[in-house]
Enzyme design. Structure first.
Site, PDB file in Angstrom:
ATOM      1  N   ASP A  32       0.869  -1.175   0.000  1.00 58.69           N
ATOM      2  CA  ASP A  32       0.000   0.000   0.000  1.00 58.69           C
ATOM      3  C   ASP A  32       0.908   1.229   0.000  1.00 58.69           C
ATOM      4  OD1 ASP A  32       0.873   0.422   2.609  1.00 58.69           O
ATOM      5  OD2 ASP A  32      -1.112   0.291   3.520  1.00 58.69           O
ATOM      6  N   HIS A  33       0.315   2.391   0.275  1.00 58.95           N
ATOM      7  CA  HIS A  33       1.075   3.641   0.229  1.00 58.95           C
ATOM      8  C   HIS A  33       2.128   3.725   1.342  1.00 58.95           C
ATOM      9  CE1 HIS A  33      -2.634   3.891   2.518  1.00 58.95           C
ATOM     10  NE2 HIS A  33      -2.032   4.758   3.322  1.00 58.95           N
TER      11      HIS A  33
ATOM     12  N   HIS B  67      11.331 -22.884  10.184  1.00 55.20           N
ATOM     13  CA  HIS B  67      10.403 -23.558  11.098  1.00 55.20           C
ATOM     14  C   HIS B  67       8.935 -23.408  10.715  1.00 55.20           C
ATOM     15  CE1 HIS B  67      13.364 -23.743  14.775  1.00 55.20           C
ATOM     16  NE2 HIS B  67      13.851 -24.297  13.676  1.00 55.20           N
TER      17      HIS B  67
ATOM     18  N   ARG C 152       9.977 -32.194  12.508  1.00 57.64           N
ATOM     19  CA  ARG C 152       9.042 -31.968  13.617  1.00 57.64           C
ATOM     20  C   ARG C 152       8.164 -30.735  13.405  1.00 57.64           C
ATOM     21  NH1 ARG C 152      13.822 -29.722  14.852  1.00 57.64           N
ATOM     22  NH2 ARG C 152      13.932 -27.772  16.045  1.00 57.64           N
ATOM     23  N   HIS C 153       8.636 -29.826  12.567  1.00 63.21           N
ATOM     24  CA  HIS C 153       7.859 -28.595  12.350  1.00 63.21           C
ATOM     25  C   HIS C 153       6.582 -28.849  11.558  1.00 63.21           C
ATOM     26  CE1 HIS C 153      11.194 -26.551  14.104  1.00 63.21           C
ATOM     27  NE2 HIS C 153      12.014 -27.077  13.203  1.00 63.21           N
TER      28      HIS C 153
ATOM     29  N   CYS D 169       3.375  -2.783   3.943  1.00 67.17           N
ATOM     30  CA  CYS D 169       2.497  -1.668   4.295  1.00 67.17           C
ATOM     31  C   CYS D 169       3.277  -0.806   5.296  1.00 67.17           C
ATOM     32  CB  CYS D 169       1.152  -2.148   4.839  1.00 67.17           C
ATOM     33  SG  CYS D 169       1.201  -3.114   6.353  1.00 67.17           S
ATOM     34  N   GLY D 170       2.598   0.026   6.052  1.00 69.14           N
ATOM     35  CA  GLY D 170       3.332   0.891   6.974  1.00 69.14           C
ATOM     36  C   GLY D 170       4.058   0.113   8.047  1.00 69.14           C
ATOM     37  N   THR D 171       3.357  -0.866   8.632  1.00 69.34           N
ATOM     38  CA  THR D 171       3.947  -1.669   9.705  1.00 69.34           C
ATOM     39  C   THR D 171       4.204  -3.115   9.309  1.00 69.34           C
ATOM     40  OG1 THR D 171       1.738  -2.285  10.451  1.00 69.34           O
ATOM     41  CG2 THR D 171       2.743  -0.334  11.484  1.00 69.34           C
ATOM     42  N   GLY D 172       3.563  -3.580   8.260  1.00 76.68           N
ATOM     43  CA  GLY D 172       3.569  -5.008   7.908  1.00 76.68           C
ATOM     44  C   GLY D 172       2.439  -5.759   8.593  1.00 76.68           C
ATOM     45  N   ILE D 173       1.830  -5.128   9.577  1.00 73.78           N
ATOM     46  CA  ILE D 173       0.845  -5.847  10.403  1.00 73.78           C
ATOM     47  C   ILE D 173      -0.497  -5.997   9.683  1.00 73.78           C
ATOM     48  CG2 ILE D 173      -0.452  -5.806  12.559  1.00 73.78           C
ATOM     49  CD1 ILE D 173       1.995  -4.370  13.814  1.00 73.78           C
ATOM     50  N   GLY D 174      -0.991  -4.917   9.096  1.00 74.49           N
ATOM     51  CA  GLY D 174      -2.279  -5.009   8.399  1.00 74.49           C
ATOM     52  C   GLY D 174      -2.226  -6.037   7.286  1.00 74.49           C
ATOM     53  N   MET D 175      -1.134  -6.050   6.551  1.00 79.79           N
ATOM     54  CA  MET D 175      -0.970  -7.026   5.471  1.00 79.79           C
ATOM     55  C   MET D 175      -0.974  -8.445   6.034  1.00 79.79           C
ATOM     56  SD  MET D 175      -0.831  -5.659   2.475  1.00 79.79           S
ATOM     57  CE  MET D 175      -0.217  -4.346   1.394  1.00 79.79           C
TER      58      MET D 175
HETATM   59  C1  RB5 Z   1      -1.765   3.031   6.276  1.00 81.45           C
HETATM   60  O1  RB5 Z   1      -1.704   4.317   6.778  1.00 81.45           O
HETATM   61  C2  RB5 Z   1      -1.344   2.021   7.342  1.00 81.45           C
HETATM   62  O2  RB5 Z   1      -2.368   1.878   8.271  1.00 81.45           O
HETATM   63  C3  RB5 Z   1      -0.990   0.704   6.707  1.00 81.45           C
HETATM   64  O3  RB5 Z   1       0.030   0.889   5.792  1.00 81.45           O
HETATM   65  C4  RB5 Z   1      -0.492  -0.379   7.634  1.00 81.45           C
HETATM   66  O4  RB5 Z   1       0.528   0.082   8.457  1.00 81.45           O
HETATM   67  C5  RB5 Z   1      -1.516  -1.124   8.372  1.00 81.45           C
HETATM   68  O5  RB5 Z   1      -1.232  -2.065   9.101  1.00 81.45           O
END
Ligand code: RB5
Length: 146
Positions: A8-9, A98, A132-133, A65-71
Site C-alpha cells: 500500500d502507500h 520452522h 518436527r515442524h 504496508c506501513g507496519t507489515g501488520i495489516g498485510m
Molecule cells: C496506512 O496508513 C497504514 O495503516 C498501513 O500501511 C499499515 O501500516 C496497516 O497495518
C-alpha cells in the site's frame, strides 16, 4: 522461483526496491501493485498476492504496508497462507526454517530499504526444515476449518 509482491502507500518505495533487487538477482516477480503512490486499502492488495500463492502461480509473496501488520492480518485469513510480519534477520530466517512461511510482511515505516532487501533475501534463500515442524504446521492448517 516466482515471487508475488505488493504494497500500500506505506510501502511503495520499499516494494519497488525489493522488486528491482529480486529481478536483478534472477527471480521472476509478479507485481500486484500499487503502481503509483496513492492511498489504498491494504487488504485489496494483500488478497491479490495471496491469490498468486494459493493458485500456485507464485511460490512466495512479499507484502509491504506501513507496519507489515495489516498485510499479515489480512493474508493470514486466507487458507494456505502463512504470513509473517517481522523486522529482524533472525525471524526472517526462522520463519522459513520452522514455519515454512509463504508470505513475508514488512513495514515500510519500520525498516529501512537496506534492511528490507536483506530480509527479503533471507526469506527467498532459506528453505523449510520440515521434520518436527510439519506436525505443528498441520495443527495450524486444521484450525483453518474452524
Ligand atoms: C496506512 O496508513 C497504514 O495503516 C498501513 O500501511 C499499515 O501500516 C496497516 O497495518
Amino acid at each position: 522461483m516466482k515471487i508475488a509482491i505488493g504494497c500500500d502507500h506505506g510501502g511503495f518505495e520499499h516494494k519497488n526496491a525489493i522488486k528491482d533487487h529480486l529481478i536483478e538477482r534472477g527471480f521472476e516477480v509478479t507485481d500486484c501493485g500499487i503502481y503509483e503512490n496513492v492511498s489504498v486499502d491494504y487488504p485489496d492488495i494483500a488478497v491479490k498476492v495471496c491469490d498468486e500463492i494459493t493458485s500456485g502461480r507464485c511460490e512466495r509473496g512479499i507484502l509491504v504496508c506501513g507496519t507489515g501488520i495489516g498485510m499479515s492480518l489480512t493474508a493470514n485469513k486466507i487458507k494456505g497462507i502463512r504470513a509473517a510480519a517481522l523486522s529482524d534477520h533472525y525471524s526472517a530466517k526462522y520463519t522459513r526454517l520452522h514455519n515454512n512461511s509463504n508470505i513475508l510482511c514488512l513495514g515500510g515505516r519500520v525498516v529501512g530499504i537496506g534492511t528490507a532487501l536483506e530480509l527479503a533475501d533471507l526469506f527467498v534463500d532459506t528453505e523449510y526444515e520440515g521434520g518436527r515442524h510439519q506436525r505443528r504446521l498441520d495443527k495450524i492448517a486444521e484450525l483453518e476449518n474452524r
